[in-house]
Every structure is written in C-alpha cells, then in structure tokens.
Motif scaffolding. Structure first.
Motif, short mmCIF file in Angstrom:
data_model
loop_
_atom_site.label_atom_id
_atom_site.label_comp_id
_atom_site.label_asym_id
_atom_site.label_seq_id
_atom_site.Cartn_x
_atom_site.Cartn_y
_atom_site.Cartn_z
N GLU A 1 0.83 -1.21 0.00
CA GLU A 1 0.00 0.00 0.00
C GLU A 1 0.86 1.26 0.00
O GLU A 1 0.57 2.22 -0.72
N LYS A 2 1.92 1.25 0.80
CA LYS A 2 2.83 2.40 0.86
C LYS A 2 3.51 2.62 -0.50
O LYS A 2 3.62 3.75 -0.97
N LEU A 3 3.96 1.53 -1.11
CA LEU A 3 4.61 1.64 -2.42
C LEU A 3 3.65 2.23 -3.45
O LEU A 3 4.02 3.12 -4.21
N ILE A 4 2.42 1.76 -3.47
CA ILE A 4 1.44 2.27 -4.43
C ILE A 4 1.18 3.75 -4.19
O ILE A 4 1.17 4.55 -5.14
N ARG A 5 0.99 4.14 -2.93
CA ARG A 5 0.77 5.57 -2.62
C ARG A 5 1.95 6.42 -3.08
O ARG A 5 1.77 7.46 -3.72
N THR A 6 3.16 5.97 -2.77
CA THR A 6 4.36 6.72 -3.12
C THR A 6 4.52 6.83 -4.63
O THR A 6 4.79 7.92 -5.15
N GLU A 7 4.33 5.73 -5.32
CA GLU A 7 4.52 5.73 -6.77
C GLU A 7 3.43 6.54 -7.48
O GLU A 7 3.70 7.22 -8.47
N LYS A 8 2.22 6.51 -6.96
CA LYS A 8 1.16 7.33 -7.54
C LYS A 8 1.47 8.81 -7.32
O LYS A 8 1.27 9.63 -8.22
N ASN B 1 4.33 10.11 -7.10
CA ASN B 1 5.45 10.46 -7.97
C ASN B 1 5.09 10.33 -9.45
O ASN B 1 5.96 10.48 -10.31
N ASP B 2 3.84 9.99 -9.72
CA ASP B 2 3.34 9.84 -11.09
C ASP B 2 4.17 8.81 -11.88
O ASP B 2 4.47 9.00 -13.06
N THR B 3 4.50 7.72 -11.21
CA THR B 3 5.26 6.63 -11.84
C THR B 3 4.37 5.91 -12.85
O THR B 3 3.18 5.73 -12.61
N SER B 4 4.95 5.49 -13.94
CA SER B 4 4.17 4.76 -14.95
C SER B 4 3.65 3.45 -14.37
O SER B 4 4.26 2.87 -13.46
N SER B 5 2.54 3.01 -14.89
CA SER B 5 1.92 1.77 -14.42
C SER B 5 2.88 0.59 -14.56
O SER B 5 2.95 -0.28 -13.68
N HIS B 6 3.62 0.55 -15.66
CA HIS B 6 4.54 -0.55 -15.87
C HIS B 6 5.66 -0.56 -14.83
O HIS B 6 5.99 -1.61 -14.25
N LYS B 7 6.23 0.61 -14.54
CA LYS B 7 7.30 0.68 -13.53
C LYS B 7 6.75 0.32 -12.15
O LYS B 7 7.41 -0.35 -11.36
N MET B 8 5.52 0.76 -11.87
CA MET B 8 4.91 0.44 -10.59
C MET B 8 4.69 -1.07 -10.48
O MET B 8 4.96 -1.68 -9.44
N TYR B 9 4.22 -1.68 -11.56
CA TYR B 9 4.01 -3.12 -11.58
C TYR B 9 5.32 -3.85 -11.30
O TYR B 9 5.36 -4.80 -10.52
#
Length: 116
Positions: free
Chosen positions: A32-39, A41-49
C-alpha cells in the motif's frame, strides 16, 4: 520438538501461523505504501508493476525460507527466531509448557549475548 501433548503442538503451530499472518499484514502495508508513493510520484503503471513484482517476489522468498518445512524438532528454534524478530511476544511464548518456555528464553538470552 517433543511435546508432551497434542495441545502443545497445536499451540506452537498456532503461534507460527500468528507470526505468518503478521508478516503478511506487514507486506500488505508495504504494498500500500509503495502504491501511494509511486502514484504521488506519477510513476508509470509498468514501472509500478515491476516494483510491486519485486516486492512480492522478495516477500515470497522470505516466507518460503522462514516457514517452509518446519519439522517437529525445529519448532522451538523457529519460535525463538520469531520471538527475537518481534513477531511473537513473551506472552505468546508463555502459552507453551514451562520446559519449552525455559529452553526458548535460554536460547534468546544466548542469542542476545552473542549478538551484543
């Protein structure tokens, strides 16, 4: 681990399951923390995956190494490890019979003396 009764085996198994559930909860919190942080930071969906995949893969390896194939003779040592790592409390260990508690706390003391 030689237990005097089935109840002791059940208690040990229950404590190990409790620790596993706590570890899973911690992993979900990390996800959950990773998803919040990456969102944020506007990280691409692929990088977040890919980051999520790495996190989950690492967690799976950790869980496999810690919990897979715990045989009777290794229960006490596993319970000691879980206690030292903060996944079980003194109260949890005190659910076991006195001989088992004594052995686990003796190993914990030796561990802390060795680790300084």
């Amino acid at each position: 681990m030689t237990y005097s009764s089935k109840t002791q085996r059940e208690i040990a198994s229950g404590l190990i399951k409790k620790a596993l559930h706590l570890e899973c909860k911690n992993c979900i919190n990390q996800i959950e923390k990773l998803i919040r942080t990456e969102k944020a930071n506007d990280t691409s969906s692929h990088k977040m995956y890919l980051k999520l995949y790495e996190l989950i893969d690492s967690f799976n390896k950790h869980i496999d190494s810690r919990y897979n194939v715990i045989l009777g003779a290794k229960y006490k040592k596993k319970l000691m490890e879980l206690y030292v790592n903060g996944l079980l409390t003194k109260k949890d260990i005190q659910e076991l019979n006195l001989d088992t508690q004594t052995q686990i706390f003796k190993w914990v003391k030796m561990y802390h003396e060795y680790m300084g």
